[in-house]
Motif scaffolding. Structure first.
Motif: not given
Length: 590
Positions: A508, A510, A518, A558, A560-562, A567-568, A587, A589-590
């Motif tokens: 991971s 981060h 998005r 994968r 994941e971000s905002e 982000s991770t 994949t 994902r937001a």
């Protein structure tokens, strides 16, 4: 005295003198003219004397009365008028001579069947030279025959020209039906084709005459009719299928209430292809023998065109399939070439790094050793007797300089070791390795200017060795770290964690940078896509990392971000790698 010839399609003609003032017609037994059949009303119509002439009237019947092919409510009868009521044909005659011979030609073609091959052979035979008549008169029958042949030849020429410009099965069928709708009384036409594995033909094209109501439903050829046409190769006309003993018991004939039908087989070089079908469900006896001849002539030409169209469609489909396979193979070759290029690049880089490290390590080792000796000697000289204070300060400063130089040399040697560990010249092949070592080496090689503003925290768990290409994984980790550092504009932190989850080793990474919007998440692994602007990135780092992890190690990545929070990237690498298994999807994902 006026007379009326009454004939059913397959029955015997009956001649009746019209001597009374009124004749009622219908199914009821008290009518003067009793007509049998389901298409006849109880009080269907009447023939009434009007002076020296007769008038026919419809008494509100369900199926109507037709005079010379036109539906009428009331009409004054003329000599040789043809009256059709249900499945009956009646000829009105005002003269005294018998009318059986006169009307024989009119009634014999109402319901007929002809051998398809013989009929086509007659139509395609060159007209024989006829002997000149002794007198300068031309037989009327010969004129009619010549006119019919001229009409048929003209239509076939028109059809031939039309079919020469079309190649698809759809266009061939549509053009043939349109020509038949223009030249016959058909309300609807269809081409039925035998498909592979099908016992009964299926409709491939259906066309309707303009102005025909759409309440007829789907077209379907009677299985009884189809079997007779295809088995015996017959061209068939029936004036009223419901009353025709050949087809009256067919299920589709009864359910759909079929009346006038004209059919001919479609025959190619390989055998039966299907059926050319015409119907008129509002008129009895809508088709004549000339229509059957024309239908068979068209069917003979359409059969060959349909066969050619099938071959053309098969070639087109095969060509499209071949193009698809070529594109797929080209993509596979490009991917394979990219993998080979990447592996060769890693090997070349590893050899270059190893060579440079070797050349640096040798003089650097000697320099470090000399500095250590100099420190010892300077220390001894500084502690000797008879030294002035100035000399002592000089020796102390010399020792300090030597210590700093030795420390710098040790730092350089550590960087060289990390560089060699990252390049892994001896680990360019597939082997067992610990990913913690690769992550540590990648962190040590980060740009010092980045490390001054970005804190990198390593929380490496106990993970087993995994089968991998160590040099390629190190490149993927470095690309991900560089991407995380570029996402942090000022001060920030990157947290790297490793752990084991079931049959995978999980990494991971981060960061608390700017994050990814998005609409960009689905594109970040596309080659060339970048949001960093000109001069910052070329959009290849993440696609290369994605290819290494997913394609070459059968792992998954994968994200994941905002926006505004960071982000991770979560990477799963299998502990037992099966390189024959397809890669799992990545994949976002937001």
């Amino acid at each position: 005295m006026p007379r009326l010839l009454i004939k059913k399609p397959l029955g015997t003609a009956v001649e009746m003198a019209l001597s009374d003032e009124l004749y009622s017609m219908g199914r009821a037994a008290d009518n003067q003219i009793v007509l049998e059949g389901s298409l006849i009303s109880r009080r269907h119509g009447q023939i009434k004397r009007d002076g020296e002439a007769f008038e026919i009237s419809d008494l509100g019947s369900h199926n109507g009365i037709f005079v010379n092919g036109e539906k009428v409510q009331q009409a004054r009868l003329k000599d040789r008028d043809e009256i059709r009521i249900g499945n009956y044909v009646m000829i009105f005659h005002e003269g005294e001579a018998p009318i059986t011979g006169v009307v024989s030609q009119a009634v014999e073609t109402v319901t007929v069947e002809e051998d398809f091959d013989n009929l086509v052979s007659q139509l395609t035979t060159v007209a024989r030279a006829r002997a000149a008549p002794a007198v300068q008169t031309v037989d009327a029958t010969l004129l009619r025959q010549m006119e019919k042949e001229r009409r048929t030849l003209g239509l076939l020429c028109e059809l031939s020209r039309a079919l020469s410009t079309v190649y698809s099965l759809h266009d061939v069928s549509r053009k043939a039906i349109q020509i038949l709708l223009q030249t016959t009384q058909a309300e609807r036409g269809a081409v039925f084709l035998l498909e592979d594995g099908e016992l009964s033909p299926q409709p491939a094209m259906v066309c309707e005459r303009e102005g025909i109501p759409k309440s007829y439903g789907t077209v379907a050829v009677s299985s009884t009719v189809a079997q007779r046409i295809l088995t015996e190769r017959k061209g068939i006309i029936t004036a009223d299928a419901a009353e025709d003993p050949r087809f009256a018991h067919g299920q589709s004939v009864v359910l759909r209430g079929l009346r006038s039908i004209a059919c001919a087989p479609l025959v190619g070089q390989g055998g039966n292809l299907g059926i050319l079908y015409l119907e008129n469900n509002r008129s009895i006896g809508a088709f004549a023998h000339d229509d059957l001849e024309l239908l068979c002539a068209v069917a003979s030409q359409v059969g060959l065109s349909v066969e050619n169209a099938k071959i053309f469609d098969a070639l087109k489909e095969a060509n499209e399939d071949l193009e698809q396979k070529v594109d797929q193979r080209t993509t596979e070759l490009r991917q394979s070439e990219m993998k080979r290029y990447q592996a060769e690049k890693i090997v070349s880089l590893s050899r270059l790094v190893a060579g440079v490290a070797h050349e640096i390590n040798n003089p650097l080792g000697a320099l470090k050793g000399n500095l250590e000796i100099m420190m010892v000697m300077a220390g001894r000289l500084a502690t000797g007797e008879g030294r002035t204070e100035k000399e002592l300060r000089l020796f102390e400063q010399l020792v300090k300089i030597a210590q700093e130089s030795a420390s710098a040399s040790a730092r350089i040697m550590s960087v060289v070791r990390s560089l060699r560990s990252f390049a892994r010249l001896d680990e360019a092949e597939f082997k067992l390795a610990n990913i913690n070592d690769g992550l540590t080496a990648a962190v040590q090689l980060l740009d010092p200017s980045i490390r001054r503003r970005v804190e990198v925290v390593l929380q490496l768990g106990e993970v087993p060795q995994i089968p991998c290409y160590p040099a390629l994984l190190n490149e993927a980790f470095m690309n991900l770290l560089n991407n995380a550092c570029q996402a942090i504009k000022q001060q920030g932190q990157i947290l790297i964690e490793t752990r084991r989850e079931d049959a995978d080793v999980v990494v991971s990474i981060h960061d608390n940078g700017c994050g990814i919007s998005r609409e960009h998440l689905e594109k970040i692994f596309d080659p060339g896509f970048t949001t960093k602007g000109v001069g910052v990135g070329v959009g290849l780092g993440l696609p290369i990392a994605h290819n290494i992890i997913q394609e070459q190690h059968r792992g998954s990545i994968r994200i994941e971000s905002e926006v505004g929070k960071g982000s991770t990237f979560t990477i799963h690498l299998p502990i037992a790698l099966d390189r024959s298994a397809p890669p799992p999807p990545s994949t976002a994902r937001a």
